[in-house]
Design an enzyme around this catalytic site. Sequence first.
Site, PDB file in Angstrom:
ATOM      1  N   ARG A   6      -3.066  -7.389 -21.679  1.00  0.00           N
ATOM      2  CA  ARG A   6      -3.946  -6.716 -22.641  1.00  0.00           C
ATOM      3  C   ARG A   6      -3.173  -5.865 -23.634  1.00  0.00           C
ATOM      4  O   ARG A   6      -3.638  -5.605 -24.737  1.00  0.00           O
ATOM      5  CB  ARG A   6      -4.931  -5.796 -21.907  1.00  0.00           C
ATOM      6  CG  ARG A   6      -6.001  -6.484 -21.138  1.00  0.00           C
ATOM      7  CD  ARG A   6      -6.862  -5.455 -20.434  1.00  0.00           C
ATOM      8  NE  ARG A   6      -7.547  -4.571 -21.371  1.00  0.00           N
ATOM      9  CZ  ARG A   6      -8.620  -4.904 -22.066  1.00  0.00           C
ATOM     10  NH1 ARG A   6      -9.148  -6.099 -21.928  1.00  0.00           N
ATOM     11  NH2 ARG A   6      -9.182  -4.042 -22.897  1.00  0.00           N
ATOM     12  N   GLU A  26       1.499  -8.811   8.323  1.00  0.00           N
ATOM     13  CA  GLU A  26       1.692  -7.367   8.546  1.00  0.00           C
ATOM     14  C   GLU A  26       2.625  -6.768   7.500  1.00  0.00           C
ATOM     15  O   GLU A  26       2.791  -5.551   7.425  1.00  0.00           O
ATOM     16  CB  GLU A  26       2.265  -7.111   9.944  1.00  0.00           C
ATOM     17  CG  GLU A  26       1.269  -7.298  11.068  1.00  0.00           C
ATOM     18  CD  GLU A  26       0.021  -6.456  10.888  1.00  0.00           C
ATOM     19  OE1 GLU A  26       0.141  -5.259  10.577  1.00  0.00           O
ATOM     20  OE2 GLU A  26      -1.084  -7.010  11.046  1.00  0.00           O
ATOM     21  N   ASP A  62      -9.167   2.168 -25.046  1.00  0.00           N
ATOM     22  CA  ASP A  62      -9.513   2.048 -23.630  1.00  0.00           C
ATOM     23  C   ASP A  62      -9.171   3.323 -22.862  1.00  0.00           C
ATOM     24  O   ASP A  62      -8.272   4.075 -23.259  1.00  0.00           O
ATOM     25  CB  ASP A  62      -8.739   0.884 -22.986  1.00  0.00           C
ATOM     26  CG  ASP A  62      -9.335  -0.468 -23.336  1.00  0.00           C
ATOM     27  OD1 ASP A  62     -10.509  -0.514 -23.755  1.00  0.00           O
ATOM     28  OD2 ASP A  62      -8.617  -1.477 -23.196  1.00  0.00           O
ATOM     29  N   PRO A 107       0.828  -1.220   0.000  1.00  0.00           N
ATOM     30  CA  PRO A 107       0.000   0.000   0.000  1.00  0.00           C
ATOM     31  C   PRO A 107       0.856   1.262   0.000  1.00  0.00           C
ATOM     32  O   PRO A 107       0.365   2.341  -0.289  1.00  0.00           O
ATOM     33  CB  PRO A 107      -0.812  -0.096   1.296  1.00  0.00           C
ATOM     34  CG  PRO A 107      -0.505  -1.405   1.908  1.00  0.00           C
ATOM     35  CD  PRO A 107       0.654  -2.025   1.201  1.00  0.00           C
TER      36      PRO A 107
HETATM   37  C1  LIG Z   1      -2.282  -6.910   5.308  1.00  0.00           C
HETATM   38  S1  LIG Z   1      -1.174  -6.241   4.126  1.00  0.00           S
HETATM   39  C2  LIG Z   1      -0.011  -5.380   5.122  1.00  0.00           C
HETATM   40  C3  LIG Z   1      -0.348  -3.932   5.273  1.00  0.00           C
HETATM   41  C4  LIG Z   1       0.697  -3.129   6.033  1.00  0.00           C
HETATM   42  N1  LIG Z   1       0.731  -3.488   7.417  1.00  0.00           N
HETATM   43  C5  LIG Z   1       0.369  -1.658   5.898  1.00  0.00           C
HETATM   44  O1  LIG Z   1      -0.433  -1.157   6.668  1.00  0.00           O
HETATM   45  O2  LIG Z   1       0.889  -0.995   4.978  1.00  0.00           O
HETATM   46  C6  LIG Z   1      -0.310  -7.641   3.538  1.00  0.00           C
HETATM   47  C7  LIG Z   1       0.259  -7.507   2.142  1.00  0.00           C
HETATM   48  O3  LIG Z   1      -0.776  -7.244   1.220  1.00  0.00           O
HETATM   49  C8  LIG Z   1      -0.270  -6.515   0.120  1.00  0.00           C
HETATM   50  N2  LIG Z   1      -1.106  -5.322  -0.041  1.00  0.00           N
HETATM   51  C9  LIG Z   1      -2.008  -4.856   0.820  1.00  0.00           C
HETATM   52  N3  LIG Z   1      -2.601  -3.762   0.384  1.00  0.00           N
HETATM   53  C10 LIG Z   1      -2.077  -3.516  -0.831  1.00  0.00           C
HETATM   54  C11 LIG Z   1      -2.278  -2.508  -1.796  1.00  0.00           C
HETATM   55  N4  LIG Z   1      -3.135  -1.505  -1.608  1.00  0.00           N
HETATM   56  N5  LIG Z   1      -1.569  -2.566  -2.935  1.00  0.00           N
HETATM   57  C12 LIG Z   1      -0.670  -3.540  -3.149  1.00  0.00           C
HETATM   58  N6  LIG Z   1      -0.426  -4.535  -2.260  1.00  0.00           N
HETATM   59  C13 LIG Z   1      -1.123  -4.519  -1.111  1.00  0.00           C
HETATM   60  C14 LIG Z   1       1.177  -6.190   0.431  1.00  0.00           C
HETATM   61  O4  LIG Z   1       2.020  -7.097  -0.269  1.00  0.00           O
HETATM   62  C15 LIG Z   1       1.244  -6.389   1.921  1.00  0.00           C
HETATM   63  O5  LIG Z   1       2.542  -6.740   2.352  1.00  0.00           O
END
Ligand SMILES: C[S@@+](CC[C@H](N)C(=O)[O-])C[C@H]1O[C@@H](n2cnc3c(N)ncnc32)[C@H](O)[C@@H]1O
Length: 247
Positions: free
Chosen positions: A158, A120, A173, A93
């Site tokens: 795509r 996490e 697109d 994220p």
């Molecule tokens: C539960 S999430 C961890 C979130 C982290 N503790 C934080 O708050 O930023 C577990 C994994 O999901 C993936 N993930 C979660 N949200 C994402 C997003 N918006 N975009 C891309 N990958 C995401 C990432 O690889 C992350 O390590």
Amino acid sequence: MRFDVITLFPELFEPFMQHGVTRRAYESGALQVRLWPLRDFAEGPYRRVDDRPFGGGPGMVMLAEPLRRCWETIRAERAQLGLPAVPTLLFSPQGQRLEHAVVAEQAQASGAILVCGRYEGIDQRFIDQCVDGQISLGDFVLSGGELAALALLDAVARLLPGVLNDALSHQQDSFNPAIAGLLDCPHYTRPERWCGPQGEAAVPEVLLSGHHARIEAWRLQQRRDATLRLRPDLLPAPCAPVADSKR
Ligand SMILES: C[S@@+](CC[C@H](N)C(=O)[O-])C[C@H]1O[C@@H](n2cnc3c(N)ncnc32)[C@H](O)[C@@H]1O
């Protein structure tokens, strides 16, 4: 082009690779995806891939060592096969937002090593030493990076030649530079008149006219209107008025 995906859940990818237009990209070999189950690189009777966070707090953190072993195996295999060195991208994220420009760049590249996080997140030391870039699907938190990896792979597929039925289709697109990065126009198909819950609705007359230039002009106007209404941030910023030096 080959993507190597490090994941705890390789089985999540298979249905997406077996269906839809993007299946052609995988079947033709235009887009190769090699899945690397992270647990295969874990040690001990329980093949642990996570542990509790130093400093306390909720949840578990992915161990750096199985990730490093997997990552080095991928790089060694790629080198042995004569594949070009590629960047390692982590889904997070906290990463750069996945947008058309990122997808277009990847569609021109040789692939990447994609790391799907879980729990996490990942021990920061692996990120610091092995990851070149981070990609986010948006400002929300998923349970894992697999959906983000699938989104990237699908969008890249795509754009590859021979994947869509009509080679020019993706150029129409939303966000494509071929339509100036605007949103797509509305689409209609049979029947010409359709009765919905709010009454009868007809297809815009211009689309039935057979007049190619008028249809194109209508579509362009629709794209501009939709972009202005829904995503004005995509439009170029208006020029600032020139200061009148005579005043
Ligand atoms: C539960 S999430 C961890 C979130 C982290 N503790 C934080 O708050 O930023 C577990 C994994 O999901 C993936 N993930 C979660 N949200 C994402 C997003 N918006 N975009 C891309 N990958 C995401 C990432 O690889 C992350 O390590």
